[in-house]
Design an enzyme around this catalytic site. Structure first.
Site, PDB file in Angstrom:
ATOM      1  N   ASP A 288       0.781  -0.547  -0.437  1.00  0.00           N
ATOM      2  CA  ASP A 288       0.444   0.003  -0.492  1.00  0.00           C
ATOM      3  C   ASP A 288       0.798   0.710   0.156  1.00  0.00           C
ATOM      4  OD1 ASP A 288      -2.481   1.378  -0.078  1.00  0.00           O
ATOM      5  OD2 ASP A 288      -3.250   0.733   1.684  1.00  0.00           O
TER       6      ASP A 288
HETATM    7  C1  BGC Z   1      -4.646   3.097  -0.082  1.00  0.00           C
HETATM    8  C2  BGC Z   1      -5.447   1.878  -1.335  1.00  0.00           C
HETATM    9  C3  BGC Z   1      -4.977   2.677  -2.022  1.00  0.00           C
HETATM   10  C4  BGC Z   1      -3.709   3.758  -2.563  1.00  0.00           C
HETATM   11  C5  BGC Z   1      -3.642   3.792  -3.759  1.00  0.00           C
HETATM   12  C6  BGC Z   1      -3.542   3.980  -0.337  1.00  0.00           C
HETATM   13  O1  BGC Z   1      -4.211   5.030   0.812  1.00  0.00           O
HETATM   14  O2  BGC Z   1      -4.970   2.323   1.400  1.00  0.00           O
HETATM   15  O3  BGC Z   1      -6.469   1.070  -0.920  1.00  0.00           O
HETATM   16  O4  BGC Z   1      -5.742   1.707  -3.177  1.00  0.00           O
HETATM   17  O5  BGC Z   1      -3.750   4.344  -1.329  1.00  0.00           O
HETATM   18  O6  BGC Z   1      -4.391   5.107  -4.240  1.00  0.00           O
END
Ligand code: BGC
Length: 747
Positions: A288
């Site tokens: 993530d």
């Molecule tokens: C989130 C993810 C997301 C990623 C990309 C993160 O802050 O937890 O779910 O896919 O950002 O935008």
């Protein structure tokens, strides 16, 4: 719906095949030759570059890395970009990359396409409330086609985190509290995004997230610590992830949280252990957003270089935005902290995904401006979004059949969301338009009600502001009406990431306004736009009807209007328990029994029981609950036998009659209780559901089948087995279903 979606799926499948055939014509070696030959030519730097993802200038959900992604692309340092959208922009970035890539390795474009790309479907929690797997698969398919047509190769969905805590804002992005329902939904979403052939231009890579147990964050606070037994992890939280592996998902994302002291992004146990070895997952794993860097504040890595080593060693293949692999991995290799085999494995996985999408065949195959124009928000897709929105609504209360409304009635629509076109598409709505394209409830109603003297629209109050200046005008319009419809809820950004709340009441002075409306002694219908279970105890006592509409998406206003006026009969069921008050949280239907279960007001022992002194144990609305404009009666529950053998099957049948005045859809639910186990078992667990349309006055016999495999759990020795003994079966329209029977499992 079924007929409609089949036609649409057919159209999608045909054009997919055409595109796939086109791609296959290009002359390129099979993957098992192409990738090793390519890798043999790659330098260490080029291999590491494949493990690097940077964000373009779109939505960012964390601190920016400080890296200029354009410069890094020019230097050949990037394997993937997120947050760049549109054929033109992604095409330009791809060209920049291809012009600078020595070995002509294309970029992979990722984006959070969660519940639609431009045509926005209901938020995932709402879509799940349909309990309609075909509808959910269709939603993902439309999202895939639109985003693929717009230059996107990869979505960061489905989010499959089970959560039993409505304080956690991200429940809006998931399928709710139940493992069985969540697993079915997860499977359907992957099938929708990826289709049967990734080479097809209608397909994008799916990404199962967030691995794992992110939804169990302590106190419902986002990013917070998780700790749980391996049994609960495997039994409750992991099955939806496994379901996506079974569906052939191409990628996984690690979660922000730690589990039992180890951040997921550095967890060998989870990534290399369970995901790659035990489940045989062959795709690639991305972190993530800055998940690697965050292992430093977690207190698990001493610095970023160390964090990168831990992540790669755990089985992570791509670094989202953090820049750690790019900055440190080469030195870590030189120092012997990671191996070439690890880098090779990660690189191979990423390249294979690019190959599978046909990007080596043609890096611009997703960059067709004509196709983009023809695909985005096309009529069939808007119709599909309307259809799915109509299926997502849950009728929580309907005293004296105040709903459906009649066009002859004078209706005062009031509330801060009555003409809203911004919040109605919900949080994380990709490139969904918030400036007038979505249909507001006011617009939807105006399309249906020709006589404008019968409807009025007033805001009354704001969602959060303490502003009472508009109340009198709204009350005046309500005084004139036969029925009042109050449209209230949360701002879209009060749910989703980093949107945890300790108070899950209707926010601001909305409830105060409802109390004023109630004083008018007219029926009041509450329509809710929100992304989590709210505490609605007062509303349940004081409102005549309540319709949970979640954030229904682009066509939400039409769907709500059609539902309020009876052109659609709501048939959704809650995918999460609605508590009476926030102090009951976490509250979920498949809890354990305790040694002192409280039997309610009739319990002869009121003191030394597992209960609250100031609240019932029971929720306000249980999991699986939802009314209809018609009524359903269950009878004649039968089991094919009173015993189930090791290789046997048990048939469970029940009659469901539509005893009301409307045709309606009902979700028939089957729950099972394992009475005694080598470890204790939940009071009941969902093991099957069927959604049926039953015409008024008609009766249908519904059949389920149970086998010993459905009864397995992690026993005292952590073996996944079914144990012999007594079982109870419950069938009905929600998790409190009373109709029951018994059988014995004989092994
Ligand atoms: C989130 C993810 C997301 C990623 C990309 C993160 O802050 O937890 O779910 O896919 O950002 O935008």
């Amino acid at each position: 719906m079924k007929k409609y979606s089949r036609t649409l799926l057919f159209v999608l499948a045909c054009s997919a095949t055409m595109h796939a055939q086109k791609a296959k014509k290009t002359n390129i070696k099979p993957r098992n030759e192409f990738i090793p030959e390519l890798m043999a030519k790659m330098t260490v730097d080029e291999k590491i570059a494949q493990l690097v993802q940077f964000t373009a200038d779109g939505t960012v959900t964390g601190p920016k890395s400080g890296n200029n992604f354009i410069d890094e692309i020019k230097k050949g340092n990037v394997g993937s970009i997120l947050n760049a959208t549109g054929v033109k922009y992604t095409g330009e970035l791809q060209k920049l990359n291809m012009d600078n890539s020595r070995l002509k390795i294309p970029l992979l474009f990722g984006y959070d396409v969660i519940h639609g790309y431009r045509t926005i479907f209901p938020i995932t929690l709402g879509e799940t409330a349909s309990w309609d797997l075909a509808a959910v698969e269709l939603g993902a398919k439309v999202a895939a086609d639109e985003s693929a047509a717009s230059g996107i190769h990869w979505t960061f969905a489905p989010m499959v985190d089970i959560s039993r805590d409505p304080r956690w804002g991200r429940v809006s992005e998931g399928a709710g509290e139940d493992t069985f329902l969540g697993s079915k939904m997860a499977f359907a979403r992957v099938k929708g995004f990826q289709g049967n052939d990734l080479m097809s231009l209608n397909s994008i890579l799916a990404c199962t997230k967030h691995f794992a147990a992110y939804g169990a964050a302590e106190a419902g606070r986002d990013y917070n610590t998780v700790d749980m037994s391996e049994r609960v992890l495997r039994e409750v939280y992991l099955p939806p992830f496994k379901a996506t592996v079974d569906a052939g998902v191409a990628t996984f994302m690690t979660s922000f949280n730690e589990i039992a002291g180890v951040p997921s992004t550095g967890s060998k146990f989870l990534v290399n252990g369970i995901l790659k070895k035990e489940w045989g997952f062959n795709g690639f794993v991305v972190t993530d957003y800055t998940g690697i860097n965050e292992m430093v504040p977690h207190g698990y890595a001493k610095d970023e270089a160390h964090a990168g080593e831990l992540a790669l060693t755990a089985g992570v293949d791509m670094d989202m935005v953090g820049g750690v692999f790019l900055k440190h991995l080469k030195l870590s290799l030189a120092e012997g902290k990671v191996t070439m085999a690890q880098i090779d494995d990660a690189c191979r996985r990423v390249l294979e995904a690019k190959y599978d999408l046909g990007l080596f065949h043609d890096p611009y195959r997703y960059n067709d401006a004509k196709r983009e124009k023809a695909t985005i928000t096309k009529k069939e897709y808007l119709d599909a979004a309307l259809n799915v929105a109509n299926k997502s609504f849950v009728l929580l209360k309907n005293s004296n059949n105040v709903l459906p409304l009649k066009k002859e009635q004078k209706v005062a629509f009031v509330g801060p969301l009555v003409s809203d076109e911004f919040n109605i598409i919900g949080s994380w709505a990709a490139t969904g338009d918030r400036n007038g394209f979505a249909v507001s409830i006011q617009e939807g109603v105006n399309k249906l009600v020709a006589d404008k003297s019968k409807v009025s629209f007033e805001r009354g109050v704001e969602i959060l502001k303490d502003d009472r200046s508009m109340i009198q005008k709204a009350i005046a319009s309500a005084k004139n009406a036969d029925v009042i419809v109050a449209v209230m809820g949360e701002f879209e950004n009060m749910t989703g990431e980093a949107a945890s709340r300790t108070n899950i009441d209707l926010p601001g002075i909305q409830k105060e306004f409802l109390a004023e409306l109630k004083k008018l002694n007219k029926p009041v219908v509450l329509v809710l736009l929100n992304g989590r279970p709210l505490t609605l105890t007062w509303e349940n006592e004081n409102m005549d009807a309540i319709l949970e509409a979640w954030y229904p998406g682009t066509m939400g206003g039409d769907a709500i209007a059609q539902t309020l006026y009876g052109m659609n009969n709501p048939g959704g069921k809650l995918p999460m328990t609605f508590p009476r008050n926030v102090g009951q949280v976490p509250i979920y239907y498949n809890h354990k029994n305790t040694g002192r279960p409280y039997l309610g007001a009739k319990d002869p022992e009121q003191k030394y029981k597992s209960r609250y002194t100031d609240s019932d144990n029971s929720p306000l609305y249980p999991f699986g609950y939802g009314l209809s404009y018609t009524t359903f009666e269950y009878s004649n529950l039968k089991l094919s036998s009173s015993a189930l053998n090791a290789n046997g099957k048990l048939k469970v049948t029940v009659d469901v009659a539509n005893t009301g005045n409307y045709d309606g859809e009902e979700v028939v639910q089957l729950y099972v209780k394992d009475v005694v186990g080598s470890v204790t078992r939940p009071v009941r667990e969902l093991k099957g559901f069927k959604k049926l349309l039953i015409k008024k006055g008609a009766k249908q016999t519904v059949e389920f089948e149970l086998s010993p495999d459905d009864l397995r759990f992690y026993n005292i020795d952590m073996k996944f087995v079914a144990e012999p003994g007594d079982f109870e079966v419950f069938v009905g329209g929600n998790s409190d279903a009373a109709l029951n029977s018994k059988f014995v499992l004989v092994i």
